[in-house]
Structure formats: structure tokens, C-alpha cells
Enzyme design. Structure first.
Site, short mmCIF file in Angstrom:
data_model
loop_
_atom_site.label_atom_id
_atom_site.label_comp_id
_atom_site.label_asym_id
_atom_site.label_seq_id
_atom_site.Cartn_x
_atom_site.Cartn_y
_atom_site.Cartn_z
N PRO A 86 0.81 -1.22 0.00
CA PRO A 86 0.00 0.00 0.00
C PRO A 86 0.85 1.27 0.00
O PRO A 86 0.32 2.36 -0.19
CB PRO A 86 -0.84 -0.11 1.28
CG PRO A 86 -0.32 -1.26 2.04
CD PRO A 86 0.64 -2.02 1.20
N GLU A 113 2.44 -7.32 8.47
CA GLU A 113 2.39 -5.86 8.63
C GLU A 113 3.34 -5.14 7.68
O GLU A 113 3.35 -3.94 7.61
CB GLU A 113 2.69 -5.48 10.08
CG GLU A 113 1.45 -5.37 10.94
CD GLU A 113 0.64 -6.66 10.99
OE1 GLU A 113 1.24 -7.75 11.04
OE2 GLU A 113 -0.60 -6.57 10.98
N ARG A 151 -3.92 -8.26 -20.62
CA ARG A 151 -4.91 -8.00 -21.66
C ARG A 151 -4.40 -6.99 -22.69
O ARG A 151 -4.97 -6.88 -23.78
CB ARG A 151 -6.27 -7.57 -21.08
CG ARG A 151 -6.29 -6.23 -20.43
CD ARG A 151 -7.62 -5.99 -19.74
NE ARG A 151 -8.73 -5.72 -20.66
CZ ARG A 151 -8.91 -4.56 -21.29
NH1 ARG A 151 -8.07 -3.57 -21.13
NH2 ARG A 151 -9.94 -4.39 -22.09
N ASP A 166 -11.69 0.81 -26.24
CA ASP A 166 -11.35 1.34 -24.92
C ASP A 166 -10.89 2.78 -25.04
O ASP A 166 -11.34 3.65 -24.30
CB ASP A 166 -10.17 0.56 -24.30
CG ASP A 166 -10.62 -0.71 -23.61
OD1 ASP A 166 -11.83 -0.99 -23.64
OD2 ASP A 166 -9.77 -1.40 -23.05
N1 ADE Z 1 -0.91 -5.00 -0.15
C1 ADE Z 1 -1.78 -4.57 0.77
N2 ADE Z 1 -2.53 -3.57 0.32
C2 ADE Z 1 -2.14 -3.34 -0.98
C3 ADE Z 1 -2.53 -2.42 -1.98
N3 ADE Z 1 -3.49 -1.53 -1.78
N4 ADE Z 1 -1.89 -2.48 -3.17
C4 ADE Z 1 -0.90 -3.38 -3.38
N5 ADE Z 1 -0.49 -4.26 -2.46
C5 ADE Z 1 -1.10 -4.25 -1.27
#
Ligand code: ADE
Length: 254
Positions: A86, A113, A151, A166
Site C-alpha cells: 500500500p 504488517e 490484456r 477502450d
Molecule cells: N498489499 C496490501 N494492500 C495493498 C494495496 N493496496 N496495493 C498493493 N499491495 C497491497
């Protein structure tokens, strides 16, 4: 293209890789995808992939050793190593298009984590996130990334027309396009809901115009920020001017 995925849950990929586009692209040789169990690169009896964080705090952190070993075993000069987390740069259609030209992707799925920062510093060429929300691991993100990239590979879709569509209609992503216009199929009337008359008229010019205006209105209501980078004609701008007078948008969250 060759894709190697490294994960502690390799079986999470079995079913998604066995249906639809990804299955077909593998069978026809458009892409070669292998999934590797990270625990295969451990050397202790318990096949340990995680440990407590230095400095304390909740949760576990993925150890650098197995990830370094796994990528050392798979990496070639042309490889691009992607770490999913994230904290990464946002993965968009534009990033997917950039990745299409790569011959070899190594995709690292984080869990727990977090991942020891030395992986991000030394192993990954790129850290990517699929959106501003937290998943419990990179596996689902890796699948989203792969489907978006594969794709776009030559030969992955039945005809390149769908890809052209697209970009013409601007199937919505934010890479310079608009959101897509609404689609309908038979029956023309369903549970009291009618298909818009213009689509049944046979007037192709009117249909094209209606679709363009629907795409503009949708984008304006749902994703107004996309209009800043979308290629717009003078007619489009005039239509949007009219909309601005007629539609009040909810306040935007920043
Ligand atoms: N791992 C946990 N959350 C994630 C996300 N939003 N994008 C990519 N990998 C992740």
C-alpha cells in the site's frame, strides 16, 4: 512476456489463472506465468518467512533473506522486480501500458504488517499499490496487475478492436480518457425499464452523439478530475458548459 510471482500463498493463484483471459493468454503462449512458494527459499525447519519488528510494535515483518534468495534465483538482466504494497506508487492504466513492453516481471507479494525495507531498497525496481485501501497481502493486487497488463499484450484479446474501443470511448481509467457510456442489450423493455429510444432508432450519428454526451456527463458527475486531462472537442466543451449550469456536484473529498 514471462511473469514470476513470489508468494507465501501460491495456491491463491490457481483458480484465477485458470479462467478467462489469463487462462487463454497462458494457453496460447502470449504469457508464461509461474508461481513460486516463498517458503521454498527458507532453510530452517519451520520454513520461517517472518519475524518481529526491530524497535517493537505490533505484527510481524517479512524477512529479507528468503525474498533476496528467490529473486536472485529468478532474476535476469531484462527483469523488472515489482513489490506490491500500500506504500507503492499508484498502479494505473498508464503504468500498465508502460509494463507491456517488459519481457520479464518478477512480482513480490507482501504479507503481514510489512516487508523488511531492504527489499524495497535493494530488490524491487518499483513498489506499486493498486489503490488507497489496505489488503492483507499483495496476492489480490498481483492478480489485478497481471490482468490489466496481460490484456494489453498483442494477441491476448480476440481482436485489437476492443482495445481501440477502450481508447476511443475512453473506457474509464484516468489515462486521458472518459468513463464509458452506458450499454444496453435485449430485451428493449425489462421490468418496466426501457432502453433509451435513440439506441433503437438506427440513426448512427445520433447514437454516437448520445454516447459521447453520456460519457461526458458520467465523467463530470462521478470523476470530474478526469476531465482535466481528457482530450475534448469544442462540442464537448460546449456540452460540459451546459451541464455545469444544470448539475450541482457534491463537495469533493481531498
Ligand atoms: N498489499 C496490501 N494492500 C495493498 C494495496 N493496496 N496495493 C498493493 N499491495 C497491497
Amino acid at each position: 512476456m514471462r511473469i514470476d510471482i513470489i508468494s507465501i500463498f501460491p495456491y491463491m493463484f490457481t483458480s484465477p489463472l485458470s479462467y478467462g483471459l489469463l487462462k487463454r493468454a497462458r494457453e496460447t503462449g502470449v504469457v508464461n506465468i509461474s508461481v513460486h512458494d516463498l517458503r521454498g527459499f527458507t532453510h530452517d525447519k519451520h520454513r520461517t518467512v517472518d519475524d518481529y519488528p526491530f524497535g517493537g510494535g505490533p505484527g510481524m515483518v517479512m524477512k529479507p533473506g528468503p525474498i533476496f534468495e528467490a529473486t536472485d534465483a529468478l532474476r535476469r538482466p531484462e527483469s523488472q522486480v515489482v513489490l506490491l504494497s500500500p506504500q507503492g506508487r499508484l498502479f494505473t492504466q498508464t503504468v500498465a501500458q508502460e509494463m507491456v513492453s517488459r519481457e520479464h516481471l518478477i512480482v513480490l507479494c507482501g504479507r503481514y504488517e510489512g516487508v523488511d525495507e531492504r527489499v524495497a531498497l535493494q530488490v524491487a525496481d518499483e513498489e506499486l499499490s493498486i489503490g488507497d485501501y489496505v489488503l492483507s497481502g499483495g496476492e489480490v493486487a498481483a492478480l489485478a496487475l497481471m490482468e490489466a497488463v496481460v490484456r494489453l499484450l498483442p494477441g491476448a484479446l480476440g481482436s485489437s478492436l476492443s482495445l481501440q474501443e477502450d481508447s476511443l470511448s475512453g473506457a474509464g481509467w484516468g489515462g486521458g480518457g472518459l468513463l464509458e457510456y452506458p450499454q444496453y442489450t435485449r430485451p428493449a423493455e425489462f421490468r418496466g425499464l426501457d432502453v433509451p429510444g435513440v439506441l433503437l432508432s438506427g440513426d448512427h450519428a445520433q447514437v454516437r452523439r448520445w454516447r459521447r454526451e453520456q460519457a461526458l456527463e458520467r465523467t463530470y458527475r462521478r470523476r470530474p478530475e478526469l476531465l482535466e486531462s481528457a482530450p475534448l472537442t469544442p462540442d464537448d466543451r460546449q456540452f460540459l458548459k451546459k451541464l455545469e449550469g444544470a448539475v450541482t456536484l457534491p463537495a469533493r473529498e481531498e
